[in-house]
Design a protein around this motif. Structure first.
Motif, short mmCIF file in Angstrom:
data_model
loop_
_atom_site.label_atom_id
_atom_site.label_comp_id
_atom_site.label_asym_id
_atom_site.label_seq_id
_atom_site.Cartn_x
_atom_site.Cartn_y
_atom_site.Cartn_z
N UNK A 27 0.82 -1.26 -0.03
CA UNK A 27 -0.03 -0.10 0.15
C UNK A 27 0.96 1.26 -0.02
N UNK A 28 1.86 0.96 0.76
CA UNK A 28 2.82 2.34 0.67
C UNK A 28 3.59 2.41 -0.65
N UNK A 29 3.82 1.62 -1.46
CA UNK A 29 4.58 1.58 -2.62
C UNK A 29 3.24 2.26 -3.43
N UNK A 30 2.04 1.74 -3.34
CA UNK A 30 1.05 2.28 -4.53
C UNK A 30 0.85 3.81 -4.12
N UNK A 31 0.82 4.33 -3.11
CA UNK A 31 0.70 5.65 -2.69
C UNK A 31 1.79 6.42 -3.12
N UNK A 32 3.06 5.91 -2.91
CA UNK A 32 4.44 6.39 -3.27
C UNK A 32 4.36 6.72 -4.96
N UNK A 34 1.69 6.58 -7.10
CA UNK A 34 0.81 7.71 -7.40
C UNK A 34 1.21 9.01 -7.37
N UNK A 35 1.75 9.25 -6.05
CA UNK A 35 2.19 10.64 -5.60
C UNK A 35 3.30 11.11 -6.65
N UNK A 36 3.93 10.06 -7.24
CA UNK A 36 5.09 10.53 -8.19
C UNK A 36 4.52 10.76 -9.52
N UNK A 70 -8.15 3.04 -5.38
CA UNK A 70 -9.26 3.92 -5.09
C UNK A 70 -9.61 4.66 -6.53
N UNK A 71 -9.25 4.07 -7.65
CA UNK A 71 -9.58 4.90 -8.76
C UNK A 71 -8.72 6.00 -8.99
N UNK A 72 -7.78 6.20 -8.34
CA UNK A 72 -6.79 7.20 -8.67
C UNK A 72 -6.17 7.14 -9.98
N UNK A 73 -5.67 5.86 -10.41
CA UNK A 73 -5.06 5.77 -11.69
C UNK A 73 -5.56 4.19 -12.00
#
Length: 107
Positions: A27-32, A34-36, A70-73
């Protein structure tokens, strides 16, 4: 379904010291990523560990990534497996969890 475009990143699958999928680290990798600024994610794909994972582990990774995204990408799930039956099962699972697409490699 999201249209494929831009940077779609294969994800490494993090594991705990005892060999279980580390969903928290995933989950941390997914967020990282997406944030990049990536445009899509390709969990279980082209990083090598997938061939050593069980179908249940592959499903867990797919579910974790789709839920966390959650649909962000867009999320595109590779479903190729040793048998046609397993490939179809993984493809149906990807549809059920809301993946934006699948990838299938022929044997």
């Amino acid at each position: 379904m999201k249209k494929m475009y831009g940077v779609i990143t294969p994800l490494v699958t993090p594991f705990t010291a005892d060999g279980k999928v580390d969903c928290g680290a995933l989950e941390l990798l997914v967020d990282f990523l997406i944030n990049k600024g990536v445009h899509g994610l390709y969990p279980n794909g082209s990083t090598g560990e997938m061939s050593k994972m069980t179908s249940e582990e592959r499903r867990l990774v797919a579910e974790t990534v789709v839920r966390r995204t959650d649909g962000r990408v867009g999320v595109y799930i590779p479903v190729g497996a040793r048998t046609t039956t397993e490939t179809i099962s993984l493809a149906r699972h990807a549809v059920q969890i809301g993946a934006d697409g699948i990838g299938v490699l022929t044997p």
